[in-house]
Write a protein that holds these residues in place. Structure first.
Motif, PDB file in Angstrom:
ATOM      1  N   GLN A   1       0.878  -1.168   0.000  1.00  0.00           N
ATOM      2  CA  GLN A   1       0.000   0.000   0.000  1.00  0.00           C
ATOM      3  C   GLN A   1       0.918   1.222   0.000  1.00  0.00           C
ATOM      4  OE1 GLN A   1      -2.839  -1.588  -0.890  1.00  0.00           O
ATOM      5  NE2 GLN A   1      -3.884  -0.030   0.252  1.00  0.00           N
ATOM      6  N   GLU A   2       1.241   1.701  -1.188  1.00  0.00           N
ATOM      7  CA  GLU A   2       2.233   2.754  -1.347  1.00  0.00           C
ATOM      8  C   GLU A   2       1.862   4.035  -0.602  1.00  0.00           C
ATOM      9  OE1 GLU A   2       4.773   4.636  -4.966  1.00  0.00           O
ATOM     10  OE2 GLU A   2       2.668   4.221  -5.338  1.00  0.00           O
ATOM     11  N   ASP A   3       0.599   4.415  -0.645  1.00  0.00           N
ATOM     12  CA  ASP A   3       0.194   5.693  -0.057  1.00  0.00           C
ATOM     13  C   ASP A   3       0.239   5.699   1.466  1.00  0.00           C
ATOM     14  OD1 ASP A   3      -0.174   6.545  -2.648  1.00  0.00           O
ATOM     15  OD2 ASP A   3      -2.339   6.222  -2.627  1.00  0.00           O
ATOM     16  N   SER A   4       0.199   4.521   2.090  1.00  0.00           N
ATOM     17  CA  SER A   4       0.190   4.490   3.551  1.00  0.00           C
ATOM     18  C   SER A   4       1.404   3.776   4.139  1.00  0.00           C
ATOM     19  CB  SER A   4      -1.094   3.801   4.042  1.00  0.00           C
ATOM     20  OG  SER A   4      -1.168   2.488   3.538  1.00  0.00           O
ATOM     21  N   ASP A   5       2.369   3.392   3.290  1.00  0.00           N
ATOM     22  CA  ASP A   5       3.614   2.754   3.742  1.00  0.00           C
ATOM     23  C   ASP A   5       3.364   1.481   4.541  1.00  0.00           C
ATOM     24  OD1 ASP A   5       4.929   4.830   2.486  1.00  0.00           O
ATOM     25  OD2 ASP A   5       5.379   5.914   4.325  1.00  0.00           O
ATOM     26  N   VAL A   6       2.350   0.713   4.161  1.00  0.00           N
ATOM     27  CA  VAL A   6       2.092  -0.568   4.821  1.00  0.00           C
ATOM     28  C   VAL A   6       1.974  -1.680   3.772  1.00  0.00           C
ATOM     29  CG1 VAL A   6       0.899   0.456   6.795  1.00  0.00           C
ATOM     30  CG2 VAL A   6      -0.425  -0.383   4.865  1.00  0.00           C
ATOM     31  N   VAL A   7       2.117  -2.903   4.257  1.00  0.00           N
ATOM     32  CA  VAL A   7       1.893  -4.096   3.447  1.00  0.00           C
ATOM     33  C   VAL A   7       0.694  -4.817   4.043  1.00  0.00           C
ATOM     34  CG1 VAL A   7       2.853  -6.281   2.665  1.00  0.00           C
ATOM     35  CG2 VAL A   7       4.353  -4.296   2.918  1.00  0.00           C
ATOM     36  N   LEU A   8      -0.335  -5.020   3.227  1.00  0.00           N
ATOM     37  CA  LEU A   8      -1.483  -5.797   3.677  1.00  0.00           C
ATOM     38  C   LEU A   8      -1.139  -7.277   3.563  1.00  0.00           C
ATOM     39  CD1 LEU A   8      -4.532  -4.080   1.903  1.00  0.00           C
ATOM     40  CD2 LEU A   8      -3.769  -3.815   4.269  1.00  0.00           C
ATOM     41  N   VAL A   9      -1.496  -8.043   4.575  1.00  0.00           N
ATOM     42  CA  VAL A   9      -1.326  -9.490   4.545  1.00  0.00           C
ATOM     43  C   VAL A   9      -2.731 -10.076   4.454  1.00  0.00           C
ATOM     44  CG1 VAL A   9      -0.406 -11.523   5.698  1.00  0.00           C
ATOM     45  CG2 VAL A   9       0.728  -9.298   5.991  1.00  0.00           C
ATOM     46  N   ILE A  10      -2.966 -10.817   3.382  1.00  0.00           N
ATOM     47  CA  ILE A  10      -4.298 -11.346   3.101  1.00  0.00           C
ATOM     48  C   ILE A  10      -4.225 -12.863   3.052  1.00  0.00           C
ATOM     49  CG2 ILE A  10      -6.166 -11.390   1.405  1.00  0.00           C
ATOM     50  CD1 ILE A  10      -5.149  -8.547   0.545  1.00  0.00           C
ATOM     51  N   ALA A  11      -5.041 -13.516   3.869  1.00  0.00           N
ATOM     52  CA  ALA A  11      -5.110 -14.978   3.860  1.00  0.00           C
ATOM     53  C   ALA A  11      -5.938 -15.424   2.664  1.00  0.00           C
ATOM     54  CB  ALA A  11      -5.735 -15.490   5.153  1.00  0.00           C
ATOM     55  N   ILE A  12      -5.449 -16.453   1.971  1.00  0.00           N
ATOM     56  CA  ILE A  12      -6.155 -17.031   0.833  1.00  0.00           C
ATOM     57  C   ILE A  12      -6.625 -18.425   1.243  1.00  0.00           C
ATOM     58  CG2 ILE A  12      -5.974 -17.807  -1.562  1.00  0.00           C
ATOM     59  CD1 ILE A  12      -3.569 -15.884  -1.831  1.00  0.00           C
ATOM     60  N   ASN A  13      -7.915 -18.650   1.162  1.00  0.00           N
ATOM     61  CA  ASN A  13      -8.474 -19.945   1.524  1.00  0.00           C
ATOM     62  C   ASN A  13      -9.280 -20.468   0.332  1.00  0.00           C
ATOM     63  OD1 ASN A  13      -9.351 -22.196   2.911  1.00  0.00           O
ATOM     64  ND2 ASN A  13     -10.952 -21.106   4.026  1.00  0.00           N
ATOM     65  N   VAL A  14      -8.798 -21.556  -0.263  1.00  0.00           N
ATOM     66  CA  VAL A  14      -9.509 -22.168  -1.382  1.00  0.00           C
ATOM     67  C   VAL A  14     -10.379 -23.285  -0.820  1.00  0.00           C
ATOM     68  CG1 VAL A  14      -9.303 -23.387  -3.575  1.00  0.00           C
ATOM     69  CG2 VAL A  14      -7.643 -21.609  -2.978  1.00  0.00           C
ATOM     70  N   ILE A  15     -11.675 -23.151  -1.015  1.00  0.00           N
ATOM     71  CA  ILE A  15     -12.638 -24.119  -0.498  1.00  0.00           C
ATOM     72  C   ILE A  15     -13.092 -24.990  -1.676  1.00  0.00           C
ATOM     73  CG2 ILE A  15     -14.861 -24.415   0.663  1.00  0.00           C
ATOM     74  CD1 ILE A  15     -14.386 -21.480   1.720  1.00  0.00           C
ATOM     75  N   PRO A  16     -12.683 -26.266  -1.668  1.00  0.00           N
ATOM     76  CA  PRO A  16     -13.047 -27.129  -2.803  1.00  0.00           C
ATOM     77  C   PRO A  16     -14.538 -27.413  -2.839  1.00  0.00           C
ATOM     78  CG  PRO A  16     -11.891 -28.390  -1.114  1.00  0.00           C
ATOM     79  CD  PRO A  16     -11.915 -26.955  -0.660  1.00  0.00           C
ATOM     80  N   GLY A  17     -15.024 -27.646  -4.039  1.00  0.00           N
ATOM     81  CA  GLY A  17     -16.415 -28.015  -4.232  1.00  0.00           C
ATOM     82  C   GLY A  17     -16.498 -29.350  -4.940  1.00  0.00           C
ATOM     83  N   VAL A  18     -17.655 -29.699  -5.390  1.00  0.00           N
ATOM     84  CA  VAL A  18     -17.878 -30.965  -6.072  1.00  0.00           C
ATOM     85  C   VAL A  18     -18.555 -30.681  -7.402  1.00  0.00           C
ATOM     86  CG1 VAL A  18     -19.041 -33.189  -5.936  1.00  0.00           C
ATOM     87  CG2 VAL A  18     -18.135 -32.125  -3.861  1.00  0.00           C
TER      88      VAL A  18
END
Length: 121
Positions: free
Chosen positions: A42-59
């Motif tokens: 996040q260039e404008d606020s000098d932070v790095v967002l950490v985002i969890a990625i969760n892949v939920i399988p289907g059928v």
């Protein structure tokens, strides 16, 4: 930010499978070596967002069709970087180190992703 499916031959290849709200100023993105975390500068606020990625399988409900899935994303942390962060990279060997270049103060931030909390902000 949009997340496309990049698996060759996938039924959803080159289609947007999820969107992530990153706000204004998102500049550089990388994914952890294990594919579970997304790091967004996040260039404008000098932070790095950490985002969890969760892949939920289907059928699959149709014979021969690729199984469906859902991608769930959650902001779990905001890491303060140096001044004017530009690029973020992950050590591909799996050490958990994240490298962030900060041209504004001519520094390199090195973060241990193992220290990132697992819950939402």
């Amino acid at each position: 930010m949009m997340m496309p499916e990049m698996m060759p031959g996938s039924a959803s290849e080159n289609q947007v499978i999820s969107t992530v709200g990153t706000g204004a100023g998102a500049k550089s993105v990388t994914v952890s070596a294990d594919g579970t975390l997304l790091f967004v500068i996040q260039e404008d606020s000098d932070v790095v967002l950490v985002i969890a990625i969760n892949v939920i399988p289907g059928v699959s409900v149709v014979d021969g069709a690729a199984p469906s899935f859902t991608v769930q994303t959650t902001v779990i942390d905001e890491i303060t970087a140096g001044s004017d962060p530009s690029f973020v990279a992950v050590d591909p060997s799996g050490t958990g180190k994240i490298f962030i270049t900060n041209p504004g103060d001519q520094t390199l931030s090195i973060i241990n992703a193992s220290d990132v909390p697992v819950g939402p902000v």
